[in-house]
Every structure is written in C-alpha cells, then in structure tokens.
Scaffold this motif. Sequence first.
Motif, PDB file in Angstrom:
ATOM      1  N   GLN A  12       0.826  -1.204   0.000  1.00 50.92           N
ATOM      2  CA  GLN A  12       0.000   0.000   0.000  1.00 50.92           C
ATOM      3  C   GLN A  12       0.861   1.255   0.000  1.00 50.92           C
ATOM      4  O   GLN A  12       0.603   2.204  -0.742  1.00 50.92           O
ATOM      5  CB  GLN A  12      -0.922  -0.004   1.221  1.00 50.92           C
ATOM      6  N   LEU A  13       1.913   1.256   0.805  1.00 49.38           N
ATOM      7  CA  LEU A  13       2.806   2.415   0.863  1.00 49.38           C
ATOM      8  C   LEU A  13       3.573   2.596  -0.447  1.00 49.38           C
ATOM      9  O   LEU A  13       3.784   3.720  -0.895  1.00 49.38           O
ATOM     10  CB  LEU A  13       3.782   2.264   2.034  1.00 49.38           C
ATOM     11  N   ASN A  14       3.978   1.494  -1.056  1.00 48.28           N
ATOM     12  CA  ASN A  14       4.678   1.587  -2.344  1.00 48.28           C
ATOM     13  C   ASN A  14       3.759   2.143  -3.427  1.00 48.28           C
ATOM     14  O   ASN A  14       4.188   2.923  -4.288  1.00 48.28           O
ATOM     15  CB  ASN A  14       5.208   0.217  -2.764  1.00 48.28           C
ATOM     16  N   ASP A  15       2.485   1.748  -3.392  1.00 58.56           N
ATOM     17  CA  ASP A  15       1.526   2.287  -4.351  1.00 58.56           C
ATOM     18  C   ASP A  15       1.386   3.798  -4.172  1.00 58.56           C
ATOM     19  O   ASP A  15       1.289   4.550  -5.158  1.00 58.56           O
ATOM     20  CB  ASP A  15       0.161   1.612  -4.180  1.00 58.56           C
ATOM     21  N   LEU A  16       1.367   4.254  -2.917  1.00 61.88           N
ATOM     22  CA  LEU A  16       1.255   5.683  -2.644  1.00 61.88           C
ATOM     23  C   LEU A  16       2.532   6.429  -3.036  1.00 61.88           C
ATOM     24  O   LEU A  16       2.481   7.586  -3.468  1.00 61.88           O
ATOM     25  CB  LEU A  16       0.959   5.918  -1.156  1.00 61.88           C
ATOM     26  N   ARG A  62       8.459   9.731  -6.077  1.00 70.66           N
ATOM     27  CA  ARG A  62       9.914   9.601  -5.986  1.00 70.66           C
ATOM     28  C   ARG A  62      10.560  10.749  -6.771  1.00 70.66           C
ATOM     29  O   ARG A  62       9.998  11.234  -7.750  1.00 70.66           O
ATOM     30  CB  ARG A  62      10.390   8.276  -6.568  1.00 70.66           C
ATOM     31  N   ALA A  63      11.737  11.147  -6.343  1.00 73.68           N
ATOM     32  CA  ALA A  63      12.458  12.182  -7.077  1.00 73.68           C
ATOM     33  C   ALA A  63      12.853  11.657  -8.448  1.00 73.68           C
ATOM     34  O   ALA A  63      13.265  10.502  -8.590  1.00 73.68           O
ATOM     35  CB  ALA A  63      13.693  12.609  -6.296  1.00 73.68           C
ATOM     36  N   ALA A  64      12.733  12.498  -9.444  1.00 74.05           N
ATOM     37  CA  ALA A  64      13.192  12.137 -10.780  1.00 74.05           C
ATOM     38  C   ALA A  64      14.722  12.093 -10.785  1.00 74.05           C
ATOM     39  O   ALA A  64      15.366  12.697  -9.923  1.00 74.05           O
ATOM     40  CB  ALA A  64      12.698  13.162 -11.794  1.00 74.05           C
ATOM     41  N   TYR A  92      11.905  22.161  -6.465  1.00 74.30           N
ATOM     42  CA  TYR A  92      11.488  20.817  -6.846  1.00 74.30           C
ATOM     43  C   TYR A  92      11.883  19.881  -5.712  1.00 74.30           C
ATOM     44  O   TYR A  92      12.972  20.001  -5.141  1.00 74.30           O
ATOM     45  CB  TYR A  92      12.164  20.372  -8.153  1.00 74.30           C
ATOM     46  N   TYR A  93      11.006  18.946  -5.359  1.00 75.27           N
ATOM     47  CA  TYR A  93      11.363  17.982  -4.323  1.00 75.27           C
ATOM     48  C   TYR A  93      10.746  16.629  -4.646  1.00 75.27           C
ATOM     49  O   TYR A  93       9.758  16.516  -5.360  1.00 75.27           O
ATOM     50  CB  TYR A  93      10.923  18.452  -2.935  1.00 75.27           C
ATOM     51  N   GLY A  94      11.384  15.602  -4.122  1.00 75.00           N
ATOM     52  CA  GLY A  94      10.887  14.243  -4.298  1.00 75.00           C
ATOM     53  C   GLY A  94      11.622  13.314  -3.350  1.00 75.00           C
ATOM     54  O   GLY A  94      12.722  13.610  -2.870  1.00 75.00           O
ATOM     55  N   TRP A  95      11.011  12.160  -3.065  1.00 74.64           N
ATOM     56  CA  TRP A  95      11.605  11.195  -2.143  1.00 74.64           C
ATOM     57  C   TRP A  95      12.747  10.438  -2.808  1.00 74.64           C
ATOM     58  O   TRP A  95      12.651  10.054  -3.980  1.00 74.64           O
ATOM     59  CB  TRP A  95      10.554  10.200  -1.664  1.00 74.64           C
ATOM     60  N   VAL A  96      13.819  10.223  -2.064  1.00 75.45           N
ATOM     61  CA  VAL A  96      14.943   9.426  -2.550  1.00 75.45           C
ATOM     62  C   VAL A  96      15.228   8.306  -1.555  1.00 75.45           C
ATOM     63  O   VAL A  96      14.645   8.272  -0.456  1.00 75.45           O
ATOM     64  CB  VAL A  96      16.220  10.289  -2.761  1.00 75.45           C
ATOM     65  N   LYS A  97      16.105   7.406  -1.949  1.00 72.37           N
ATOM     66  CA  LYS A  97      16.419   6.259  -1.102  1.00 72.37           C
ATOM     67  C   LYS A  97      16.904   6.748   0.264  1.00 72.37           C
ATOM     68  O   LYS A  97      17.794   7.589   0.346  1.00 72.37           O
ATOM     69  CB  LYS A  97      17.497   5.398  -1.756  1.00 72.37           C
ATOM     70  N   TRP A 105      14.088   1.948  -5.788  1.00 66.85           N
ATOM     71  CA  TRP A 105      13.984   1.574  -4.376  1.00 66.85           C
ATOM     72  C   TRP A 105      12.508   1.602  -3.992  1.00 66.85           C
ATOM     73  O   TRP A 105      11.677   2.155  -4.708  1.00 66.85           O
ATOM     74  CB  TRP A 105      14.777   2.545  -3.492  1.00 66.85           C
ATOM     75  N   ASP A 106      12.183   0.987  -2.877  1.00 68.74           N
ATOM     76  CA  ASP A 106      10.812   1.071  -2.379  1.00 68.74           C
ATOM     77  C   ASP A 106      10.839   1.237  -0.867  1.00 68.74           C
ATOM     78  O   ASP A 106      11.907   1.373  -0.261  1.00 68.74           O
ATOM     79  CB  ASP A 106       9.974  -0.137  -2.823  1.00 68.74           C
TER      80      ASP A 106
END
Length: 227
Positions: A26-30, A35-37, A49-54, A70-71
């Motif tokens: 469920q969290l991976n789907d969200l 994720r950061a490009a 610009y912001y995004g999630w990274v490992k 990554w997940d």
Amino acid sequence: MGLATGTVSVTRYKMLGDAKNPSIQQLNDLLDGHRAAPFKLTGVAKTEYYGWVKPLVSLSHDTDSEDSYWDMSDGRYEDGFFLRLRVEKRRVPSTVLQLVYKQKLAAEQEGSDKALTKTQKKTLRDKVTRDLLGKCLPQIGYIDGFWRDTTGELLVFTTGKGALKTFTRAFHDTFADELDLHPVPLTPPVLGLLSDDWPESDKLAAHLDKLALTLPVAGAGSQMAAH
C-alpha cells in the motif's frame, strides 16, 4: 541538513486518524509518482522541486545511486520507516532576468510598428524566466524523517520552518491525505494530552479549547485540531 550532518534537531508530530500499519504494498503504491526524478544539472524550470529518494539507512549499506529503483522496504527499520526528501532550489538573479528580458523584448519588437501588448509581454517574461531557470545550477538539500506507522508518530530531523513546511507538504501529498492521517506538531499546548486522547479528534479539540483560554492567541484550540 538532516542525519548526514552529524548534529540533529528534531520536530515531533503525532498522527490523528485511524490508519495504522499500512502494508508495504500500500505504501509503495502511494509512493509511486512521488519519488524524485533522476537528478539533472539543467533543464528543470522550477524554483523549487522535491521528491523522495532512497533513505539514508539504505545508502549506508550499498553504493547504489539514490536515483536507482527503491521502495519503502529499503527504509524499514525496527518500528518504522526512514524517509528522505531531496529538495532542489533554483533562482535567477533579478538583474540577469531583467537584462535578458529587455534584449528579447527589443528583438521581438524590431521591425514592427506595434508594441507588444501587456499580455504578450507577460508571456515573453514568463518564457525568459523558464528558459533561465532551466539553465540554473540548483542548491541541493536533504530533509530526513522517521515515521513510526505503528504508533502514529513522525520525527522530522530539522526545526527550520521552511524545511518543515516542505517535508510535511510532501508527506501529506504522498501518504497522509490518502490514508486520512493528520500530523499535529507536538508543541507545548498539546504535550499534555494523554495517549488515549489522540485517536479521538473531539477530545483533542476540547483539550485545546481549554488550553486556548490560557494562551495569548484566542481560538488556537479548534483551529489546530482541525488540521
């Protein structure tokens, strides 16, 4: 900024809402779409610009780039998840923007008897701004957090207002809004709440309404509970 600096400041949040122990899937789907490009030196025409990274906990065990796949399982640690947000900020100096804009404006009007309209000038200025932003080298920063999904707690390893605003906005967009969670900062007015009161938003509102009577700012109670 964050864990990698060696000195850590922490801001604590408590979650309002019933969603606990969401599955990894469920969290991976969200997470998808947030994720950061892959990092680009140029070509990004945004001031921020912001995004999630490992997460950092994963980077300590391997040499993969943060842009590699990554997940959420990569950030799993004991009773929660490490989160890491990459923030890129770009700025065009106003003097440079004005100089380039005037040159482009002169070139557009050369050989024409009609001056550009106000709308055309704005369109041209916006295009110049985008073009220059796309050539700017960004300032890179990271904001780290730890989300105890089982207990409804979020730790963000900074106290900077701007960084907290960016992190919580990203957290809302990615997880909280979809899971109907509402992070409330643990400021002094709410530190006295009993753990049993947190799942009940009406109890929280009543508690804060009483505290608001002793605080300089009236109405703080219900407004905080509503967020």
